[in-house]
Design an enzyme around this catalytic site. Sequence first.
Site, mmCIF file in Angstrom:
data_model
loop_
_atom_site.group_PDB
_atom_site.id
_atom_site.type_symbol
_atom_site.label_atom_id
_atom_site.label_comp_id
_atom_site.label_asym_id
_atom_site.label_seq_id
_atom_site.Cartn_x
_atom_site.Cartn_y
_atom_site.Cartn_z
ATOM 1 N N ARG A 150 -25.392 -1.359 8.308
ATOM 2 C CA ARG A 150 -25.062 -2.746 7.997
ATOM 3 C C ARG A 150 -25.346 -3.679 9.182
ATOM 4 O O ARG A 150 -25.373 -4.896 9.014
ATOM 5 C CB ARG A 150 -23.587 -2.845 7.595
ATOM 6 C CG ARG A 150 -23.176 -1.825 6.559
ATOM 7 C CD ARG A 150 -21.763 -2.051 6.064
ATOM 8 N NE ARG A 150 -21.769 -2.928 4.903
ATOM 9 C CZ ARG A 150 -20.683 -3.470 4.376
ATOM 10 N NH1 ARG A 150 -19.506 -3.276 4.925
ATOM 11 N NH2 ARG A 150 -20.769 -4.241 3.309
ATOM 12 N N LYS A 156 0.847 -1.185 0.000
ATOM 13 C CA LYS A 156 0.000 0.000 0.000
ATOM 14 C C LYS A 156 0.891 1.247 0.000
ATOM 15 O O LYS A 156 1.828 1.349 0.780
ATOM 16 C CB LYS A 156 -0.904 -0.013 1.242
ATOM 17 C CG LYS A 156 -2.094 0.926 1.166
ATOM 18 C CD LYS A 156 -3.042 0.687 2.327
ATOM 19 C CE LYS A 156 -4.265 1.590 2.221
ATOM 20 N NZ LYS A 156 -5.197 1.388 3.340
ATOM 21 N N GLU A 163 -19.436 -5.209 10.951
ATOM 22 C CA GLU A 163 -20.331 -4.383 11.751
ATOM 23 C C GLU A 163 -21.372 -5.209 12.503
ATOM 24 O O GLU A 163 -21.699 -4.913 13.665
ATOM 25 C CB GLU A 163 -21.034 -3.353 10.849
ATOM 26 C CG GLU A 163 -20.110 -2.326 10.234
ATOM 27 C CD GLU A 163 -19.475 -2.782 8.922
ATOM 28 O OE1 GLU A 163 -18.741 -1.978 8.318
ATOM 29 O OE2 GLU A 163 -19.706 -3.943 8.511
#
Length: 600
Positions: free
Chosen positions: A382, A275, A354
């Site tokens: 969610r 990344k 979640e």
Amino acid sequence: MLDQIQSPADIKQLDLDQLQSLVEEIREFLIENIQKTGGHLAPNLGTVELTVAMHYVFNTPDDSFVFDVGHQAYTHKILTGRKNKMHTLRKKDGLSGFTKMSESKHDSFGAGHSSTSISAALGIAIGNQINKIEHKSIAIIGDGALTGGMSFEALNHAGDSDADLLIILNDNDMSISKNVGAMNKYLTKLISGKVYSTMKSKSLGFLEKMPLVREFAKRSEEHLKGMVLPSTLFEELGVDYFGPIDGHDLPMLVKTLQNLKQLKIPRLLHIITKKGYGLETAENDPCKFHGIAPPSSDTSGLPSYSEIFGQWLCDRATHDKALMAITPAMCTGSGMAAFEEQFPEQYFDVGIAEQHAITFAGGLATKGMKPVVAIYSTFLQRGYDQLIHDIALQNLNIVFAIDRAGLVGSDGATHAGSFDLSFLRCIPNLIIMAPSSASEMYRMLNTAFETSGPICVRYPRGKSNEFECASNETLTIGKGNVVKQGKKIAILSFGTMLEQSLIAAEKLNATVVDMRFVKPLDEALIIELASSHKQFISIEDNVITGGAGSAISEFLHQKQISMPLSILGLPDQFTEQGSQEELYALYGLNAKGIINAADS
């Protein structure tokens, strides 16, 4: 070379050396452009080679690229004719920061939330089968997104199908914050013990005889064990596994994708990337450079609501060991980094999960803990069933610190906290508070922590104009605060709409009430105000349908109180992207909008 690329067809005219030059130009363009516009820098730097290779091998829009989350799709946008619009990224009327079907025919599925790509790509693949079309469907998912349960549901289905589906697992050991959980450990460490130890010692000896493979292993040491065993999980699910390969080796990517293109079964390619690749500062701190803001003139030095929430957590945990802070992979965004460092035994990052976060908090609450679930408004959606069935139904003692409520600005509709007041207000046993300032938020968090049952404190993205530590002060449940006394018109303000309400009130000579509580409403105060005023104006940064203004309207009707009520809030549509100030003005959630409501 980049200026000559107007569509993916242009890429296919290049040889591999030219492709490599194109990769370098794209990376330079991304760094220069994103520093001006803001946006997701590190995720896009890590996927340049992959995206170029995909467009070189496959043919969009016939072949479908489904990017999970979509925040790594900037190179895809550049290569599909949107380079000259990249300066409008995340601005009003500009390019979205995510994939968006209405923006381009090359965006085969919209994104913004995590762990959706495999499901969507599988649906596309089976749709191709039904239509007897031999197009390819490719899901691009990060190892962070793979921690989401929806990914496993989709993998389970894919493995039981004969769909022409390619899943590309972009493994960079990062989502937004550092990845956590068993899947991450499986991909990067596997299970420690005798089998792994034996495998490692044998593999090291074996690799000594293979210089090229050994060199890659050195550059990616933490994935050495993944070169032998990670296929097990996916192949047990019925998905053929290939890899891992170096995600920054462009010729290797091209050749591998060309081979996998020939297959017509559910298959997964595991690539290893870094990344922030190509920008040293982003490589060294990918969390900080995950998303960057455009240059700002703000010199106030005031902390954000998220940072103040983090301060409250630390202050409270200092003398209350029952506090357990839970986040679904948003440690940094929710201002919890200091808490994680100071109180590691009371901190739980459960990954991009979640639903699990909420029910896990419920389990803790049954054992006398006081969980505080820090979650963005858009992500709370969610876990809605868990909030109703597992928490509210059982009236468990949990604080929901709901960040990014209301309009979030440049992230647009996928991240706007436009609906929480509406979907929370209908749930029994729930108390809902909306602070008008950071100091009020601190008091409300104190109140929530000391009150039984599930309680929500929802607060916006950005900074408060003031903050003084409210120490251990609390509020009386269900009591509003008359901030300014006026005549004829009463402005009932919810949350951070108070500042604009006060500006409007100066011109209208109106009463202004900081309502504080959406549920329960201060019914006695509403009755009192109705007897001494001629008009109510309510204002909230939530959709009008079912929101706080609707609660007032329902109460007036129930009590048969005849009082004109103008409800200001978000319209019945998905919000646009742009700065928060632009959007509040667009939807009339400012002093001008209030004054216009008074004149109507």
